[in-house]
Every structure is written in C-alpha cells, then in structure tokens.
Scaffold this motif. Sequence first.
Motif, short mmCIF file in Angstrom:
data_model
loop_
_atom_site.label_atom_id
_atom_site.label_comp_id
_atom_site.label_asym_id
_atom_site.label_seq_id
_atom_site.Cartn_x
_atom_site.Cartn_y
_atom_site.Cartn_z
N MET A 63 0.53 8.94 3.66
CA MET A 63 0.54 7.52 3.33
C MET A 63 -0.47 7.20 2.24
O MET A 63 -0.20 6.38 1.36
N ARG A 64 -1.64 7.86 2.31
CA ARG A 64 -2.67 7.59 1.29
C ARG A 64 -2.18 8.08 -0.07
O ARG A 64 -2.30 7.39 -1.07
N GLU A 65 -1.63 9.30 -0.08
CA GLU A 65 -1.16 9.85 -1.36
C GLU A 65 0.01 9.04 -1.92
O GLU A 65 0.13 8.88 -3.13
N GLU A 112 5.55 3.72 9.66
CA GLU A 112 4.57 4.36 10.54
C GLU A 112 3.16 3.81 10.45
O GLU A 112 2.22 4.46 10.92
N LEU A 113 3.02 2.62 9.87
CA LEU A 113 1.69 1.98 9.91
C LEU A 113 1.23 1.87 11.37
O LEU A 113 0.05 2.00 11.67
N GLU A 119 -9.06 2.59 11.80
CA GLU A 119 -9.86 2.88 10.59
C GLU A 119 -8.94 3.30 9.45
O GLU A 119 -9.11 2.88 8.31
N ARG A 120 -8.02 4.18 9.77
CA ARG A 120 -7.12 4.68 8.72
C ARG A 120 -6.13 3.61 8.28
O ARG A 120 -5.77 3.53 7.10
N LEU A 121 -5.70 2.79 9.23
CA LEU A 121 -4.81 1.68 8.87
C LEU A 121 -5.50 0.77 7.85
O LEU A 121 -4.89 0.34 6.86
N THR A 122 -6.79 0.54 8.06
CA THR A 122 -7.56 -0.31 7.14
C THR A 122 -7.55 0.27 5.72
O THR A 122 -7.38 -0.46 4.75
N LEU A 125 -4.04 -0.27 4.26
CA LEU A 125 -3.78 -1.68 3.97
C LEU A 125 -4.57 -2.15 2.75
O LEU A 125 -4.08 -2.97 1.97
N LYS A 126 -5.78 -1.58 2.55
CA LYS A 126 -6.56 -1.93 1.36
C LYS A 126 -5.85 -1.47 0.09
O LYS A 126 -5.82 -2.19 -0.91
N LEU A 127 -5.29 -0.27 0.13
CA LEU A 127 -4.55 0.23 -1.04
C LEU A 127 -3.33 -0.64 -1.31
O LEU A 127 -3.02 -0.98 -2.45
N ARG A 128 -2.63 -1.02 -0.23
CA ARG A 128 -1.46 -1.90 -0.40
C ARG A 128 -1.85 -3.23 -0.99
O ARG A 128 -1.17 -3.76 -1.87
N THR A 129 -2.93 -3.79 -0.47
CA THR A 129 -3.38 -5.10 -0.94
C THR A 129 -3.74 -5.03 -2.42
O THR A 129 -3.41 -5.94 -3.19
#
Lengths: 209, 209
Positions: A63-65, A112-113, A119-122, A125-129
């Motif tokens: 998800m991060r990548e 899969e959020l 912590e990882r969801l945060t 979500l920051k990247l999405r924002t």
Amino acid sequence: MARTIGSDGEKTEIAIRKAAASLMARHGYEAMSMRRLADEVGVQAAALYRYFPTKEELLFTLMREHMEALVAAWEAQRPAGGDPTARLAAFVENHIAFHIARRHSTHVSNMELRSLSPERLTVILKLRTAYEKELRAILREGAESGAFAVDDAGLTAMALIQMLTGVIVWFRPGERLSAAEVTQNYLSMTMRLVGATMREGGSACTRTR
Amino acid sequence: MARTIGSDGEKTEIAIRKAAASLMARHGYEAMSMRRLADEVGVQAAALYRYFPTKEELLFTLMREHMEALVAAWEAQRPAGGDPTARLAAFVENHIAFHIARRHSTHVSNMELRSLSPERLTVILKLRTAYEKELRAILREGAESGAFAVDDAGLTAMALIQMLTGVIVWFRPGERLSAAEVTQNYLSMTMRLVGATMREGGSACTRTR
C-alpha cells in the motif's frame, strides 16, 4: 558488489509483491496465507519471511509503495506552471494511466485499509491526503481564477478520484474502447463536471448565478 | 398462524443478514466463518445453516437482495414521465440515499463478486446491468433531445455510478456536510458532467461544437 536493481534478491522481492497483490485482490488479505504466497512465487516460506517478516508488513509495503509511486508519477507529470485546466488535465491523465497499469494493487489499496494497524493506517492515509490535496489545490485555484465552477473543492476532489479510479472496475485493454479513448472521454466529463472551458472541442460551461 | 413479517424466524434471518454484511465488509467473505457469524447473532451454528445452507448461499442472498432492493427503490422513486433532467435528478437522489443507508452491503456487493460461483455471478450481473440500463436510457434520451451533452452513454453511466456510490467511502452522518447537502452537491456535479441546464441555481452548460 552491492545489491543493485535487477539483483536476484530484488527480483524475488518484486515477484513476491506482484503475487501478493494478485492473491489479495482475488481472495482478500485475511484469506491469503503466506504459505500459498510462497507456493505462488516458487520459494520456501522461510525465504518469504526474510523479505516480509509478517503478512501485515507485506500489505503495508504494497500500500505504501502504491501511494508513493502514484505521488511520484504525478510529480513527474505535473506541469511546472500552467493554468488550472492544463494541470487538471495532466492529473486526470496520470491518475487513469497509473491505475489501469496497477489494477491489483489498486484493488488492495482500496479494500484493505481495514486490515492495517492504526499506526500504519495513519501513514497510508497521510499519503492519500497529500495526493488528494494536489487535486484540491488545482480545483481551488481554478475556482478562484474563474476557470472552474466548483462549489466545494474537497467534495469535488473525492467525486473525481472515485469516478476516475472506477475505470479499473470495468476497463479491459482490447475491448470496445482503447485506454486513450477512455481517457479522452473522462477528460471531457471531468472538465464539464468542474465547469471548465475545453480548449479544443468539447463543451463550454458558464455559471448562471 | 403462518410465518409473517415480524415473526421470530424472519427477525433471526434479518439479524443474520445484517451481521453477515457487517462481518464481510470488515474482514472479507473468505475470512468470515459461519461459527463467528453464529456467535455474533447469538444462535447455534446449526440454526444458521437452517437459514443459509452454505456461506456462498448467504453471500448470494445478500448481493441479490441488495440489487433487488436498489431496483425496487428506484422503481418507487422513478418519475412516471418527465424530462430527462428530472429523471436523472431522481436517479441520483435515490442512488445516494440507498447506498448511504446500506454501507456494509454496498461494500460486500462491490468487493465480493469474485467470491460467487459463475452461475450466481451471472444472476447478480444481470440485475446490475438492468439497473445501469435505466441510467443509460435517461442519458441517451437526454442526449437525443438535446437536454444533455453526453458523448458515450455507457461510459457516462459507469462514471456516474462510481462517483455516486463512492460517497459511502468517506461520508459519515454528523460530519461537515449533511446527507442533503452532499446530495445537492453531487446533483450539481452530475448535471454539469452531463452538460444539463439546472432549473434552479447551479450552472448552465451549452455545447460549443
């Protein structure tokens, strides 16, 4: 020699990520076992854990990548200056091209959020924002300059992102429309939705109040 | 006395469907066990199987009832005659209201098509196609009468449905905007997207070619 792009280790890691995205997209994160994934990649389960100590680590990495690659693709495509209409067009083109090329990781990212730790969801979500903020800024600038008729930049950004990402649900290469035709059509719809004037063809919209 | 609406059996079945939609939305269909579902509802697993002999039967029932309820809601709201703009507005209002009220079953319906057998998938896809056809017909009629500027009714229908259903991803009652405000905003965006003239306020769009 240090491990470089293209080394066996890197190739294995890429193969793991690709197979994991495909399995998760088809069966869901919770239903995917690391053993099944190891079988799919053709490695021992122990080897898998050297790359990704836990299944959630693997999901988080995917998800991060996905989000980092989306932001990087946009930064590479983003016009340096230009009017809001040109920047919005570049955003739409990049968004559609990126997601069509990454259907599995898009499905995983959207579904899969729920499976990430807080912590990882945060982090995700920051990247999405940050990404959505780019679109909101274009919409706000266009509204302020009179180029767009947007009532609520936040709402319009969500509506556009969902409309554009939705292409992957039904678009398949080689069917009725090409990716270029679909993109052109979505560009026209986007420009009408934000009340922009298209430079070539299309529709012109003016505010009446 | 025959089993009627409101009987204990019916109440249990409704409780099972509600809990199943919630569990599937949160964990995915494959990860949900019938035992866990029985615990959630407060019945024995054996009782669960009297209502739904298999887990896939339960999933299919959820998805079929979701689509049947959506079609029924639209049939109840659909203006008898009226111009395409009024019919499109009614479609948007019904679509948003329906999905906001059924977030869990919407998630399940969107995510778990992959988990249906081919025969059951066909049934659900037919229901979806029938519903989408209603929107395509409105768009086509509007394009033909000159009320809308729609290039491709099929593509526009998909774009609108994904944009409108996307509301459930971020909308929560009691936050910044009310459901009525969100609906009004999406109505304006929809009307601009299809190049329609809004009757009160909003934007007016005219084709330039």
